[in-house]
Design an enzyme around this catalytic site. Sequence first.
Site, PDB file in Angstrom:
ATOM      1  N   HIS A  16       1.063  -1.577  -0.035  1.00 32.73           N
ATOM      2  CA  HIS A  16      -0.223  -0.094  -0.199  1.00 32.73           C
ATOM      3  C   HIS A  16       0.741   1.126   0.013  1.00 32.73           C
ATOM      4  CE1 HIS A  16      -2.931  -3.031   2.263  1.00 32.73           C
ATOM      5  NE2 HIS A  16      -3.396  -2.543   1.225  1.00 32.73           N
ATOM      6  N   LYS A  61      -0.191  -6.994  -8.376  1.00 35.57           N
ATOM      7  CA  LYS A  61      -1.189  -7.913  -7.566  1.00 35.57           C
ATOM      8  C   LYS A  61      -2.618  -8.726  -7.254  1.00 35.57           C
ATOM      9  CE  LYS A  61      -1.304 -10.038  -2.976  1.00 35.57           C
ATOM     10  NZ  LYS A  61      -2.961 -10.090  -2.904  1.00 35.57           N
ATOM     11  N   ASP A  62      -3.802  -7.779  -7.505  1.00 39.82           N
ATOM     12  CA  ASP A  62      -5.000  -8.222  -7.701  1.00 39.82           C
ATOM     13  C   ASP A  62      -5.396  -7.610  -9.172  1.00 39.82           C
ATOM     14  OD1 ASP A  62      -6.101  -8.056  -4.894  1.00 39.82           O
ATOM     15  OD2 ASP A  62      -4.971  -6.232  -4.895  1.00 39.82           O
ATOM     16  N   SER A 109      -2.484  -8.100   3.320  1.00 37.91           N
ATOM     17  CA  SER A 109      -3.255  -7.672   4.266  1.00 37.91           C
ATOM     18  C   SER A 109      -3.493  -9.234   5.387  1.00 37.91           C
ATOM     19  CB  SER A 109      -4.544  -6.821   4.529  1.00 37.91           C
ATOM     20  OG  SER A 109      -4.220  -6.248   3.856  1.00 37.91           O
TER      21      SER A 109
HETATM   22  P1  AMP Z   1      -6.769  -3.538  -0.524  1.00 35.28           P
HETATM   23  O1  AMP Z   1      -6.309  -3.003   0.743  1.00 35.28           O
HETATM   24  O2  AMP Z   1      -6.050  -5.451  -0.542  1.00 35.28           O
HETATM   25  O3  AMP Z   1      -7.915  -3.791  -1.224  1.00 35.28           O
HETATM   26  O4  AMP Z   1      -5.430  -3.573  -1.725  1.00 35.28           O
HETATM   27  C1  AMP Z   1      -5.487  -1.993  -1.884  1.00 35.28           C
HETATM   28  C2  AMP Z   1      -4.778  -1.431  -3.111  1.00 35.28           C
HETATM   29  O5  AMP Z   1      -3.395  -1.899  -2.157  1.00 35.28           O
HETATM   30  C3  AMP Z   1      -4.911  -2.555  -4.419  1.00 35.28           C
HETATM   31  O6  AMP Z   1      -4.866  -1.601  -5.642  1.00 35.28           O
HETATM   32  C4  AMP Z   1      -4.232  -3.394  -4.037  1.00 35.28           C
HETATM   33  O7  AMP Z   1      -4.186  -4.458  -5.581  1.00 35.28           O
HETATM   34  C5  AMP Z   1      -2.609  -3.048  -3.989  1.00 35.28           C
HETATM   35  N1  AMP Z   1      -1.953  -4.294  -3.357  1.00 35.28           N
HETATM   36  C6  AMP Z   1      -2.219  -4.802  -2.106  1.00 35.28           C
HETATM   37  N2  AMP Z   1      -1.114  -5.893  -2.181  1.00 35.28           N
HETATM   38  C7  AMP Z   1       0.029  -4.954  -2.896  1.00 35.28           C
HETATM   39  C8  AMP Z   1       1.561  -5.694  -2.320  1.00 35.28           C
HETATM   40  N3  AMP Z   1       1.742  -6.584  -1.969  1.00 35.28           N
HETATM   41  N4  AMP Z   1       1.644  -4.750  -4.182  1.00 35.28           N
HETATM   42  C9  AMP Z   1       1.111  -3.472  -4.820  1.00 35.28           C
HETATM   43  N5  AMP Z   1      -0.137  -3.149  -4.201  1.00 35.28           N
HETATM   44  C10 AMP Z   1      -0.469  -4.487  -3.453  1.00 35.28           C
END
Ligand code: AMP
Length: 282
Positions: free
Chosen positions: A37, A151-152, A188
């Site tokens: 993040h 990642k997503d 997370s």
């Molecule tokens: P999340 O909180 O998991 O919904 O992720 C929020 C954002 O952070 C999304 O755009 C994810 O793709 C990105 N994200 C999550 N994990 C990673 C990672 N390891 N590296 C880069 N971006 C990430």
Amino acid sequence: MLILKKIKDVENHLKSLVNQGKIIGFVPTMGVLHEGHISLLRKSEAACEVTVCSIFVNPTQFNEKTDYDKYPNTIDKDIEKLNDIGCDILFLPSVKEMYPQGFANEVRIDFGFIAETLEGEHRPGHFNGMAQIVEKLLRVVNPDKLFMGQKDYQQQLIVNELINKRKLKTRLIVCPTTREKDGLAMSSRNIRLDDASRKLAVEISRTLKGAKAAIHHPSSSIFQIQEWGRKRLSDFKDIETEYFEIRNAKTLKPAKSKSENLIVLTAVKIGGVRLIDNMLMS
Ligand code: AMP
């Protein structure tokens, strides 16, 4: 950093910044902030004059209630991290604020195959809920630039489509996956892994790397590499593989030829924790 919980407050505050001609960057998250993040937030800070982060655990994108209930929350630490890196605004809405009329799905976009396959198949309803909240957030923040993680992978393909179909002004910037030293993609969910599961989780990125390396061997076919990856993962008795697929990176259709732009994507469960990862192969 300004912490705002109401849509109206974010809109009013941003209106005056936009009137001053400021470029707005946006990083939507579900909290439990890690270096992945933070890398997105840094990119936003480098490219924009104002960076907005949102933390909202969106109920409509969880296809399993227990997964939603177990989603970790580290809000005090998150706020500290955001302050440390100089984020300008944290949007921290309640469920009621984002869904005042309940969870009826207002997004009626048909994303087609990119939303039906892989995660779409294994997590029914997930992408509808995700698109629903991303559209709501984009309409509140109306950013010039939106930063999301590779990642997503499927998520960013769908959000790109959402932006195009809704003709939003926002430009999507996809940022590389941040990994732990041993290669595990930061997530997370990783804090829910016990020691044994955490050790085993390294095999996910190892297998993806192995597949990526193998694609350059003239004698190996896409089918063989896919089978190799599936077998390698299934040989670990505590890894339950949902899918391990080599696909066209743009359409997500099953790959036919090595000359396509390819991506290998996987989802596994280890110790009850569902993890996803991917690697571009070219
Ligand atoms: P999340 O909180 O998991 O919904 O992720 C929020 C954002 O952070 C999304 O755009 C994810 O793709 C990105 N994200 C999550 N994990 C990673 C990672 N390891 N590296 C880069 N971006 C990430």
